[in-house]
Design an enzyme around this catalytic site. Structure first.
Site, PDB file in Angstrom:
ATOM      1  N   CYS A   7      -2.086  33.738   9.942  1.00 21.76           N
ATOM      2  CA  CYS A   7      -1.887  34.433  11.206  1.00 21.76           C
ATOM      3  C   CYS A   7      -1.561  33.489  12.359  1.00 21.76           C
ATOM      4  O   CYS A   7      -2.329  33.380  13.323  1.00 21.76           O
ATOM      5  CB  CYS A   7      -3.130  35.256  11.511  1.00 21.76           C
ATOM      6  N   GLU A   8      -0.471  32.767  12.205  1.00 19.90           N
ATOM      7  CA  GLU A   8       0.014  31.893  13.282  1.00 19.90           C
ATOM      8  C   GLU A   8       1.527  31.810  13.159  1.00 19.90           C
ATOM      9  O   GLU A   8       2.036  31.697  12.037  1.00 19.90           O
ATOM     10  CB  GLU A   8      -0.465  30.449  13.114  1.00 19.90           C
TER      11      GLU A   8
ATOM     12  N   ARG B  35       2.920  19.979   6.432  1.00 23.57           N
ATOM     13  CA  ARG B  35       3.901  19.061   7.021  1.00 23.57           C
ATOM     14  C   ARG B  35       4.950  19.760   7.916  1.00 23.57           C
ATOM     15  O   ARG B  35       5.239  19.263   9.008  1.00 23.57           O
ATOM     16  CB  ARG B  35       4.572  18.209   5.947  1.00 23.57           C
TER      17      ARG B  35
ATOM     18  N   TYR C 123       4.498  18.370  11.644  1.00 26.85           N
ATOM     19  CA  TYR C 123       5.483  17.350  12.057  1.00 26.85           C
ATOM     20  C   TYR C 123       6.900  17.924  12.184  1.00 26.85           C
ATOM     21  O   TYR C 123       7.838  17.163  12.374  1.00 26.85           O
ATOM     22  CB  TYR C 123       5.548  16.214  11.024  1.00 26.85           C
TER      23      TYR C 123
ATOM     24  N   GLU D 272       0.828  -1.216   0.000  1.00 29.00           N
ATOM     25  CA  GLU D 272       0.000   0.000   0.000  1.00 29.00           C
ATOM     26  C   GLU D 272       0.861   1.265   0.000  1.00 29.00           C
ATOM     27  O   GLU D 272       0.759   2.082   0.918  1.00 29.00           O
ATOM     28  CB  GLU D 272      -0.889   0.035   1.247  1.00 29.00           C
ATOM     29  N   PRO D 273       1.705   1.444  -0.986  1.00 27.18           N
ATOM     30  CA  PRO D 273       2.568   2.620  -0.970  1.00 27.18           C
ATOM     31  C   PRO D 273       1.804   3.897  -1.307  1.00 27.18           C
ATOM     32  O   PRO D 273       0.900   3.885  -2.135  1.00 27.18           O
ATOM     33  CB  PRO D 273       3.580   2.307  -2.080  1.00 27.18           C
ATOM     34  N   GLY D 274       2.174   4.960  -0.649  1.00 30.40           N
ATOM     35  CA  GLY D 274       1.622   6.275  -0.993  1.00 30.40           C
ATOM     36  C   GLY D 274       2.782   7.188  -1.319  1.00 30.40           C
ATOM     37  O   GLY D 274       3.090   7.486  -2.466  1.00 30.40           O
ATOM     38  N   ARG D 275       3.491   7.576  -0.257  1.00 32.23           N
ATOM     39  CA  ARG D 275       4.611   8.520  -0.381  1.00 32.23           C
ATOM     40  C   ARG D 275       5.656   8.049  -1.396  1.00 32.23           C
ATOM     41  O   ARG D 275       6.189   8.858  -2.161  1.00 32.23           O
ATOM     42  CB  ARG D 275       5.265   8.657   1.003  1.00 32.23           C
TER      43      ARG D 275
ATOM     44  N   TYR E  57       1.005  13.949   0.719  1.00 29.99           N
ATOM     45  CA  TYR E  57       0.510  14.629   1.909  1.00 29.99           C
ATOM     46  C   TYR E  57       0.710  16.145   1.802  1.00 29.99           C
ATOM     47  O   TYR E  57       0.983  16.822   2.788  1.00 29.99           O
ATOM     48  CB  TYR E  57       1.157  14.045   3.184  1.00 29.99           C
TER      49      TYR E  57
HETATM   50  N1  LLP Z   1      -1.718   2.043   4.353  1.00 25.71           N
HETATM   51  C1  LLP Z   1      -2.287   2.524   5.455  1.00 25.71           C
HETATM   52  C2  LLP Z   1      -3.246   1.688   6.187  1.00 25.71           C
HETATM   53  C3  LLP Z   1      -1.977   3.823   5.894  1.00 25.71           C
HETATM   54  O1  LLP Z   1      -2.546   4.300   6.984  1.00 25.71           O
HETATM   55  C4  LLP Z   1      -1.051   4.601   5.160  1.00 25.71           C
HETATM   56  C5  LLP Z   1      -0.690   5.948   5.606  1.00 25.71           C
HETATM   57  C6  LLP Z   1      -0.489   4.048   3.986  1.00 25.71           C
HETATM   58  C7  LLP Z   1      -0.835   2.763   3.632  1.00 25.71           C
HETATM   59  C8  LLP Z   1       0.478   4.804   3.128  1.00 25.71           C
HETATM   60  O2  LLP Z   1       1.650   5.102   3.784  1.00 25.71           O
HETATM   61  P1  LLP Z   1       2.896   5.693   2.963  1.00 25.71           P
HETATM   62  O3  LLP Z   1       3.353   4.629   1.998  1.00 25.71           O
HETATM   63  O4  LLP Z   1       2.459   6.917   2.267  1.00 25.71           O
HETATM   64  O5  LLP Z   1       3.906   5.976   4.022  1.00 25.71           O
HETATM   65  N2  LLP Z   1       0.432  12.788   6.782  1.00 25.71           N
HETATM   66  C9  LLP Z   1       1.657  12.093   7.122  1.00 25.71           C
HETATM   67  C10 LLP Z   1       1.623  10.647   6.703  1.00 25.71           C
HETATM   68  C11 LLP Z   1       0.460   9.867   7.267  1.00 25.71           C
HETATM   69  C12 LLP Z   1       0.373   8.445   6.778  1.00 25.71           C
HETATM   70  C13 LLP Z   1      -0.929   7.826   7.140  1.00 25.71           C
HETATM   71  N3  LLP Z   1      -1.117   6.493   6.678  1.00 25.71           N
HETATM   72  C14 LLP Z   1       2.845  12.843   6.519  1.00 25.71           C
HETATM   73  O6  LLP Z   1       2.643  13.886   5.897  1.00 25.71           O
HETATM   74  O7  LLP Z   1       3.989  12.438   6.710  1.00 25.71           O
END
Ligand code: LLP
Length: 410
Positions: free
Chosen positions: A339-340, A309, A313, A270-273, A368
């Protein structure tokens, strides 16, 4: 690694000058490289090609429909975490049979919607949720496919807010509880237990926590004595923001494959980033350069509402002028108009001297970034562009003031 580079001091995305886009459009704007997105997807897909697997792109990283369509064309599946994400995944043409649905707070409506659409499976995070899915599926005369999300309780080095695999985190269930569910599976008549799900956190640069948790879960699956088809190993692969040394897709696959290969399991990732993070930048214009107290502030037209971000974080994002005209470096706080005091992109950062009207690129903003954008301070959300070779296209219009009041009753 990605398709942004400098040529004679000028930032280029694939074959397009970023300045050409920025000077023709209102800033701030997000800009993505199509090639980087598809290259990253392919890299991971190729790395796992020796075992049966499915890449379910995690929509929460960036759910622009044009990008989703691109991933759908490459046969990606989707990891969704809300009815809205499911809606967008389906709209973009991702096959329902390739969609997995995680999250600790799925509602009745969302479960019903997903069952109606025939998704691949729910990643279940509590017994209460499992009961509800069982009940709804029964009413709908359907069988719901589910995986149990296991919380492996492993140490993960990342920001505490995005770590999900320690026992004190809200996600998943302990191995003992998962085991109990599998033992009592006959009491869930309308549910088919198909797999186990893991997701231990995000921006993880080492393979160790992944292999440690996969080992734990594979041991658990073997002890079950029950045929499971799927092992979902989640997302979380880290990328380079500054000087991180994340494992490559190849290294990751080489560490994971031996642990699962002979087990007859089909792997979900499940890659996102990893797919979109370094495929995008946020382009912003310098409004003012002001000196105050002992500091220099570069005030830009993007704010924490566009990219949260750094504020949320303390995340580091590389920031450079789109056209490097000066050679002198200064140290400055790069801040937004909100304004922060928390509205900053960098503090005490060395950057080439810039002046009002110059464009800055905030790098590694593809994941993100827009997906966490808001309209805080009643700021319309910005536009998104995609570069494809020597062309670029608008893939989301900048919001108008009218968009800010849509739905308000007055
Ligand atoms: N699968 C599940 C169940 C998740 O909760 C997430 C991310 C992913 C896959 C994808 O993760 P990735 O491959 O993108 O690391 N907003 C934060 C990141 C929050 C991630 C939440 N879950 C940031 O900007 O760093």
């Amino acid at each position: 690694m990605h398709d942004f580079h400098y040529l004679n001091g000028e930032l280029i995305c694939e074959k397009v000058k970023v300045n050409d886009i920025a000077s023709q459009s209102k800033t701030p704007l997000y800009l993505y490289s199509r090639k980087t997105v598809s290259d990253h997807y392919r890299k991971l897909n190729t790395a796992f090609s020796s075992i049966p697997h499915l890449i379910c792109y995690s929509l929460k990283a960036n759910s622009n429909i044009y990008l989703l369509k691109l991933l759908a064309e490459m046969e990606a599946g989707a990891d969704v975490t809300s009815g809205g994400e499911l809606f967008k995944a389906l709209l973009s043409g991702i096959a329902p049979g390739k969609i997995v649905y995680a999250g600790v707070g799925k509602t009745q409506d969302e479960i019903t919607y997903a069952l109606n659409k025939g998704i691949l499976m729910f990643n279940v995070e509590s017994i209460q949720e499992l009961h509800l899915i069982n009940e709804i599926a029964g009413r709908m005369k359907k069988k719901a496919a589910v995986a149990i999300r296991v919380n492996p309780d492993v140490e993960v080095e990342t920001h505490a807010y995005i770590r999900t695999g320690k026992s004190e985190d809200k996600f998943g269930l302990t191995i003992d509880i998962a085991d109990n569910i599998f033992k009592k599976r006959d009491s869930f008549h309308n549910v088919e237990l198909k797999g186990v799900h893991l997701h231990i956190g995000s921006q993880i640069t080492s393979v160790t926590p992944f292999t440690e948790s996969i080992r734990k879960v594979v041991g658990f699956i073997e002890a079950l004595n029950f045929e499971l088809k799927w092992l979902n190993i989640g997302g979380g692969l880290g990328i380079i923001y500054r000087d991180e040394k994340p494992s490559t897709a190849e290294e990751f696959a080489q560490a994971v494959i031996p642990l699962v290969k002979e087990r007859g399991l089909k792997i979900i990732l499940e890659p996102g980033r990893f797919i979109v993070g370094n495929a995008g930048i946020l382009v912003t214009k310098v409004l003012y350069v002001k000196e105050s107290g002992s500091r220099t502030f570069i005030v830009v037209d993007a704010g924490m509402n566009d990219l949260i971000r750094p504020s949320l974080y303390g995340a580091y994002h590389e920031i450079k002028p789109v056209q490097m005209r000066e050679s002198e470096e200064i140290a400055a706080d790069i801040v937004g108009p909100i304004c922060e005091t928390g509205d900053f992109f960098a503090r005490d950062r060395k950057i080439l001297k810039v002046k009002s009207g110059d464009f800055l690129a905030i790098f590694s903003a593809g994941a993100y970034g827009f997906s966490m954008a808001s309209t805080y301070n009643s700021r319309p959300r910005c536009s998104e562009f995609l570069v494809e070779g020597d062309k670029f296209r608008l893939i989301r219009e900048r919001e108008q003031y009218e968009d800010l009041i849509r739905g308000e009753i007055y």
